[in-house]
Design a protein around this motif. Structure first.
Motif, PDB file in Angstrom:
ATOM      1  N   TYR A  38       0.846  -1.196   0.000  1.00  0.00           N
ATOM      2  CA  TYR A  38       0.000   0.000   0.000  1.00  0.00           C
ATOM      3  C   TYR A  38       0.881   1.246   0.000  1.00  0.00           C
ATOM      4  O   TYR A  38       2.097   1.163   0.178  1.00  0.00           O
ATOM      5  N   GLU A  82      -2.621  -2.749   4.260  1.00  0.00           N
ATOM      6  CA  GLU A  82      -2.346  -1.805   5.336  1.00  0.00           C
ATOM      7  C   GLU A  82      -2.860  -2.364   6.663  1.00  0.00           C
ATOM      8  O   GLU A  82      -2.232  -2.188   7.701  1.00  0.00           O
ATOM      9  N   PRO A  97      -4.195  -3.206  -2.338  1.00  0.00           N
ATOM     10  CA  PRO A  97      -3.016  -3.108  -3.206  1.00  0.00           C
ATOM     11  C   PRO A  97      -3.080  -4.024  -4.432  1.00  0.00           C
ATOM     12  O   PRO A  97      -2.737  -3.592  -5.543  1.00  0.00           O
TER      13      PRO A  97
END
Ligand code: PBG
Length: 325
Positions: A38, A82, A97
Motif C-alpha cells: 500500500y 495496510e 493493493p
C-alpha cells in the motif's frame, strides 16, 4: 577403437549441442512473482531476496513495462495490506493493493497477463491461510472468504486466479462464484500439490505472512507423499482447475513428472523463494556461478515436465536468454 556409438560425437561445439538439445527454455515459460504494498513511492528491498522489493502500485506500473519488454508473458501478484485482522477482510477490499495493481497493469500493459495469488495468510493478523477455530484453520468457513477474494480479483480485471491456501473444496467454490458472476472465462491455476516446506522462508519476510503460532502442516502436504499429490490434482481438476501447480519445484521434480504423465494437463511449477535465495547466497560467496546454477535449475524444472515456471529469476533469465540468441 571402433565404436558404433560414441555419445561424445554430438557434444562437439555449442551449435551441435543446440541442435540435439531435447529441452529448451524460453521466456514464454516464465512467470514473475511481485509483492504489491500500500501507499505511494514505496520500493522496500526484501533482504533475503536480492533484487526483489515490496512495491507500491506506481512502481508496479513501471516494473510491468520492463517485464513486458523482456518478453515475460505473466506476473503473479501478492498483496501486503495496510490492515490485517482475524478474518483477513482486506483481502477483498476493492481498493486493496492487489486490486489497484491489477487495474494499473491492465491499463498500462494489457498484454501482460496478471495472475493473482488467492490466499488469506497475507491478510490475517495470525498469518494462517484461513479463519481460526479451536487453534486450527476452519476449512469450510474459509471457502467463503477465498471465493470473495477471487471474485474481487476478477472484478478488478485479473486474467487468472491462483488459490494457494490448500483448503479442501476451494477450487469448486471459486469456480462457482466466478461462473455465477459472469467470469466463466477466467481460468483457475490451482496450487494443487503444495507441500509444507522450509523453502518458503524468505517469502514470509517478503509477504509478511509468517504464522504467529503453529505451522501450516494441517493444510499443506507432507513432503513424503506422492500418491496424495495425484489425489489432490485429480480433485482440483474435477472441481474445475485449468492449470495445476506443484510447489516447491526443485525438491519435487518427481511430483511434476508424475503429474504431467498421469494427467496431461498444463502443469505450473513454483521455483520458490528459498530455491532462489540459496543460489543467490552461494553466488554472493563465490561458491558457485549464479547464472549457470539459475539456468540449470530452470531447465531441470522444464525438463521434468513443467509447462510454466513461477520464478524470482524471471527477469535475469529472460535477459540471459535474449543475450544467447
Ligand atoms: C501463500 C503462499 C506462500 C507462497 C506462495 N503463496 C507461502 C506459504 O504458504 O507459506 C510461497 C512462495 C515462495 O516461497 O516463493 N500461502
Amino acid at each position: 577403437m571402433n565404436l558404433p556409438y560414441r555419445p561424445r560425437r554430438l557434444r562437439r561445439g555449442e551449435t551441435l549441442r543446440r541442435m540435439v538439445r531435447e529441452t529448451t527454455l524460453t521466456t514464454d515459460d516464465l512467470i514473475l512473482p511481485l509483492f504489491v504494498t500500500y501507499g505511494k513511492g514505496v520500493n522496500k528491498p526484501i533482504k533475503s531476496m536480492p533484487g526483489h522489493s515490496q512495491l507500491s502500485v506506481d512502481y508496479i506500473k513501471k516494473e510491468a513495462k520492463e517485464i513486458r519488454s523482456l518478453g515475460i508473458p505473466a506476473v503473479i501478484l501478492f498483496g501486503i495490506p495496510e490492515h490485517k485482522d482475524e478474518t483477513g477482510s482486506s483481502a477483498f477490499d476493492p481498493g486493496g493493493p492487489v486490486q489497484e495493481a491489477i487495474k494499473a497493469v491492465k491499463d498500462k500493459t494489457p498484454e501482460l497477463l496478471v495472475i493473482t495469488d488467492v490466499c488469506m495468510c497475507e491478510y490475517t493478523s495470525h498469518g494462517h491461510c484461513g479463519i481460526i477455530k479451536n487453534k486450527d484453520v476452519d476449512n469450510d468457513a474459509t471457502l467463503e472468504l477465498l471465493s470473495r477474494e477471487a471474485l474481487s480479483h476478477a472484478e478488478s480485471g485479473a486474467d487468472i486466479v491462483a488459490p494457494s491456501d490448500m483448503m479442501d473444496g476451494r477450487v469448486a467454490a471459486i469456480r462457482d462464484i466466478l461462473d455465477d458472476n459472469g467470469f466463466t472465462n477466467i481460468p483457475i491455476m490451482s496450487y494443487a500439490a503444495k507441500y509444507a516446506s522450509a523453502f518458503y522462508g524468505p517469502f514470509r519476510e517478503a509477504a509478511e505472512s509468517t504464522p504467529q503460532f503453529g505451522d501450516r502442516r494441517s493444510y499443506q502436504m507432507d513432503p513424503g507423499n506422492t500418491d496424495e499429490a495425484l489425489r489432490e490434482v485429480a480433485l482440483d481438476i474435477e472441481e474445475g482447475a485449468d492449470i495445476v501447480m506443484v510447489k516447491p519445484a526443485l525438491p519435487y521434480l518427481d511430483i511434476i513428472t508424475r503429474i504431467k504423465t498421469e494427467f496431461k494437463f498444463p502443469v505450473a511449477a513454483y521455483n520458490v523463494s528459498g530455491e532462489f535465495s540459496m543460489i543467490k547466497a552461494a553466488a554472493e560467496k563465490g561458491w558457485l556461478d549464479g547464472d549457470r546454477a539459475m539456468m540449470e535449475s530452470l531447465m531441470s524444472i522444464k525438463r521434468s515436465g513443467a509447462d510454466m515456471i513461477l520464478t524470482y529469476f524471471a527477469k535475469e533469465a529472460a535477459r540471459l536468454l535474449h543475450k544467447q540468441r
